[in-house]
Scaffold this motif. Structure first.
Motif, short mmCIF file in Angstrom:
data_model
loop_
_atom_site.label_atom_id
_atom_site.label_comp_id
_atom_site.label_asym_id
_atom_site.label_seq_id
_atom_site.Cartn_x
_atom_site.Cartn_y
_atom_site.Cartn_z
N LEU A 1 47.34 41.05 38.32
CA LEU A 1 48.57 41.81 38.20
C LEU A 1 48.59 42.60 36.89
CD1 LEU A 1 51.16 42.34 39.77
CD2 LEU A 1 52.21 40.41 38.59
N ALA A 2 48.09 41.98 35.81
CA ALA A 2 48.00 42.70 34.53
C ALA A 2 47.06 43.90 34.65
CB ALA A 2 47.51 41.76 33.43
N VAL B 1 41.12 41.27 26.08
CA VAL B 1 41.97 40.47 25.18
C VAL B 1 43.09 39.85 26.01
CG1 VAL B 1 43.43 40.49 23.14
CG2 VAL B 1 41.46 42.04 23.27
N LEU B 2 43.17 38.53 26.00
CA LEU B 2 44.18 37.87 26.82
C LEU B 2 45.59 38.24 26.37
CD1 LEU B 2 42.64 34.34 27.39
CD2 LEU B 2 43.35 35.93 29.16
N GLY B 3 45.76 38.45 25.07
CA GLY B 3 47.09 38.84 24.59
C GLY B 3 47.56 40.15 25.19
N ASP B 4 46.61 41.07 25.45
CA ASP B 4 46.97 42.33 26.09
C ASP B 4 47.40 42.11 27.54
OD1 ASP B 4 46.32 43.57 23.76
OD2 ASP B 4 44.38 44.35 24.45
N ALA B 5 46.78 41.12 28.19
CA ALA B 5 47.18 40.81 29.56
C ALA B 5 48.60 40.26 29.60
CB ALA B 5 46.20 39.80 30.17
N VAL B 6 48.93 39.40 28.66
CA VAL B 6 50.29 38.85 28.57
C VAL B 6 51.29 39.98 28.34
CG1 VAL B 6 51.83 37.37 27.23
CG2 VAL B 6 49.51 36.59 27.77
N ALA B 7 50.96 40.90 27.43
CA ALA B 7 51.87 42.01 27.12
C ALA B 7 52.06 42.91 28.33
CB ALA B 7 51.31 42.81 25.94
N GLY C 1 57.78 38.58 33.77
CA GLY C 1 57.80 37.74 32.57
C GLY C 1 57.31 36.34 32.80
N LEU C 2 57.62 35.73 33.95
CA LEU C 2 57.18 34.37 34.20
C LEU C 2 55.66 34.28 34.22
CD1 LEU C 2 57.53 31.41 34.96
CD2 LEU C 2 57.68 32.12 37.34
N LEU C 3 55.01 35.22 34.93
CA LEU C 3 53.56 35.18 34.99
C LEU C 3 52.95 35.46 33.62
CD1 LEU C 3 53.01 36.91 38.42
CD2 LEU C 3 52.25 34.62 37.79
N GLY C 4 53.58 36.35 32.85
CA GLY C 4 53.09 36.60 31.50
C GLY C 4 53.18 35.36 30.63
N GLN C 5 54.33 34.67 30.72
CA GLN C 5 54.51 33.45 29.93
C GLN C 5 53.57 32.36 30.41
OE1 GLN C 5 55.98 32.89 27.28
NE2 GLN C 5 56.30 30.69 27.10
N ALA C 6 53.41 32.24 31.72
CA ALA C 6 52.52 31.22 32.26
C ALA C 6 51.08 31.47 31.80
CB ALA C 6 52.60 31.20 33.78
N LEU D 1 49.05 28.78 29.68
CA LEU D 1 47.90 28.15 30.30
C LEU D 1 46.60 28.48 29.58
CD1 LEU D 1 48.75 28.67 34.08
CD2 LEU D 1 49.01 26.59 32.74
N THR D 2 46.59 29.60 28.85
CA THR D 2 45.38 29.99 28.13
C THR D 2 45.56 29.89 26.62
OG1 THR D 2 46.05 32.32 28.22
CG2 THR D 2 44.62 31.52 29.98
N GLN D 3 46.46 29.01 26.18
CA GLN D 3 46.55 28.76 24.74
C GLN D 3 45.20 28.25 24.25
OE1 GLN D 3 48.47 25.13 23.47
NE2 GLN D 3 48.96 24.67 25.61
N PRO D 4 44.85 28.49 22.98
CA PRO D 4 43.48 28.23 22.53
C PRO D 4 42.93 26.84 22.87
CG PRO D 4 44.66 29.46 20.86
CD PRO D 4 45.67 29.14 21.93
N ALA D 5 43.71 25.79 22.64
CA ALA D 5 43.20 24.44 22.88
C ALA D 5 42.90 24.22 24.35
CB ALA D 5 44.20 23.40 22.38
N ALA D 6 43.79 24.69 25.24
CA ALA D 6 43.56 24.54 26.68
C ALA D 6 42.45 25.46 27.16
CB ALA D 6 44.85 24.83 27.45
#
Length: 529
Positions: free
Chosen positions: A191-192, A201-207, A214-219, A223-228
């Motif tokens: 979708l991004a 860059v994953l941050g660009d996908a979220v943006a 917004g829900l998919l962006g937040q998810a 889900l892709t936070q660095p530790a996970a």
């Protein structure tokens, strides 16, 4: 590749993760993987004899560019190929003969094989079905990595799963969470990409998702936070590389409606059993058009709604929205009524009304994301102004209790996930629905089904002592002495019928419409007195 390649050791916790031994990147993008085998084992997975090696290959063959080697044999496998696309075998065993075991011809062949490995580019799909199949293979690979990581004590993904259960789906076990994770990341990235993402860059996908999805962006962010992400990075990286290669303009040129059967094709490749369990078989567009035309006629002739679906106050819900085929049919029908009554200039304002009045529930992340894409694009095409709270398609279990307590805004999923859940609960409990329409899933269960399918409709709510809705179907059959026919009631489509009757008629004193495609047994079967 023009950029210098870099190699990362992926072998840490390899037994738990099932990762290839090395990841190779070039120019900031994942290029492929290298899997090392013990000397003498060879580089042809079809000849492996151990169960572990066979299971590993069943997973790794989903990777689009992987090089197997035991030092003496080198096999390159691309795009799911069973046989190597390039293969080199040295003349002598280098563990015995060293460099003398490699001829000049061997060296040249190996150089060509490695050049082919480093020159790999994702095959750009040229049809929606090709894209669905390609995504399915990589999503399957990601799902397996997630399952391994969640089962590891104290992993970051096990924490994410706990939050997923607390915020959205309390009954989600490891398998269902791993599936939800894999599909969420896959479809959020797709979708991004449709929203213009073109950088690794994953941050660009979220943006790219933040404003209207917004829900998919937040998810995706959570889900892709660095530790996970570190626990499943190889799978996510290769998925990201593939999605970035997709040119979605190709699909705009495809005949017909290119997204219509997309998720069905995806699921058929990804997990046929899951497809059967959730009844993911989509309704022919001709049937949808006939059904929406019938309801539109009823709205005009029996409810005095001259603009049909585009009229004020015509609230519509598809409780098993899938990829939104019915909602698109409703928008198309309403636009035509608006155009016939007020001309082309009347369309945008009526499309804006429909944007606020149409709703959909979906339990699977993949079709939820596709429905967001399709509905938002269709409304925008007709000049609609989107609701301030976004498209009214919700990631939720339709059969969940409308009395469920609102989630506490804590932890990884944060406010947007909680808001989505609250919005869905509000529609279930408070929003009047005039038309409930769709093709509910068909999935027969046993009378003592251990999975608790049917949710609130079948079992009621422990916190609220009212009888379960399905009892109003069960009791007449029992009183008529036809208890043997009750087995026919334990089916997903029956639960959806009972839910829709409650939602449209029992929550309102006004008349309404329920229009479902359904099994003929609902009308004529002995279990439906």
């Amino acid at each position: 590749m023009d950029s210098l390649a870099s190699v990362t050791n992926e072998s840490a916790n390899a037994e738990l993760r099932g990762r290839p031994d090395f990841a190779v990147a070039a120019g900031g993008l994942l290029q492929g993987y290298v899997e090392l085998k013990a000397p003498g084992k060879g580089a042809r997975p079809s000849k492996f004899t151990s169960a572990g090696d066979k299971a590993q290959w069943a997973k790794f063959r989903n990777l689009p560019n992987i090089l197997y080697t035991d030092g003496n044999e080198w096999g390159l496998y691309q795009e799911g190929s069973e046989a190597p696309v390039a293969f080199v075998a040295f003349n002598q065993d280098i563990t015995i003969f060293g460099a003398k075991g490699v001829t000049g011809e061997n060296a040249a062949a190996l150089a060509a094989l490695i050049s082919r490995f480093l020159a790999w580019e994702p095959i750009v799909p040229t049809s929606p079905k090709d894209l669905a199949v390609g995504l399915a293979r990589l999503c399957h690979y990601l799902r397996e990595d997630v399952q391994h990581a969640v089962l590891e004590p104290n992993s970051s993904l096990s924490v994410v799963m706990t939050e997923w259960q607390a915020r959205l789906f309390p009954d989600a076990d490891v398998k269902r969470f791993s599936d939800a994770y894999a599909q969420t990341v896959t479809y959020a990235l797709l979708l991004a990409r449709s929203r213009g993402l073109n950088a690794p860059v994953l941050g660009d996908a979220v943006a790219a998702l933040e404003s209207s999805h917004g829900l998919l962006g937040q998810a995706l962010n959570v889900l892709t936070q660095p530790a996970a992400l570190d626990e499943v990075r190889p799978a996510v990286d290769v998925l990201f590389r593939y999605v970035l290669a997709v040119d979605l303009s190709v699909f705009a040129k495809s005949p017909g409606e290119p997204w219509l059967y997309f998720y069905e094709d995806f699921l058929a490749e990804y997990d046929p059993a899951l497809r059967r369990d959730y009844g993911v078989y989509y309704t022919p567009i001709e049937v949808v058009k006939a059904q929406t035309a019938l309801v539109s006629a009823l709205l005009r002739e029996r409810f005095d709604r001259k603009l049909g679906f585009a009229d004020d106050g015509v609230t519509v819900l598809d409780p098993g929205v899938g990829t939104a085929t019915y909602l698109l049919g409703i928008i198309e029908n309403g636009v035509e009524d608006a155009r016939s009554h007020g001309g082309p200039g009347y369309v945008a304002s009526r499309a804006t009304v429909m944007a606020s009045n149409i709703h959909g529930f979906e339990i699977l992340v993949g079709p939820y994301a596709v429905s967001h894409l399709r509905v938002s694009e269709e409304l925008a095409r007709h000049g609609a102004t989107m609701p301030s709270d976004g498209i009214h398609v919700y990631l939720t279990d339709t059969l969940e209790s409308p009395n469920a307590p609102p989630p506490v805004v804590l932890g990884l999923f944060g406010k947007k996930l909680s808001d989505e859940h609250n919005r869905a609960l509000s529609v279930k409990a408070k929003t009047p629905i005039l038309v409930c329409i769709g093709n509910p899933p068909y999935d027969r269960h046993s009378a003592d089904d251990a999975t608790q399918r049917g949710g609130w409709v079948r079992y009621g709510d422990k916190l609220h002592p009212e009888p379960a809705l399905l009892l109003s179907f069960i009791e007449p059959v029992q009183k008529a002495g036809r208890g043997g026919d009750l087995k026919n009631l334990y089916n997903s489509y029956v639960y959806f019928w009972r839910w829709a009757l409650w939602k449209v008629f029992e929550q309102s004193e006004s008349p309404g419409i329920v229009a479902f495609i359904t099994a003929s047994s609902y009308l004529r079967g002995p279990g439906f007195l």
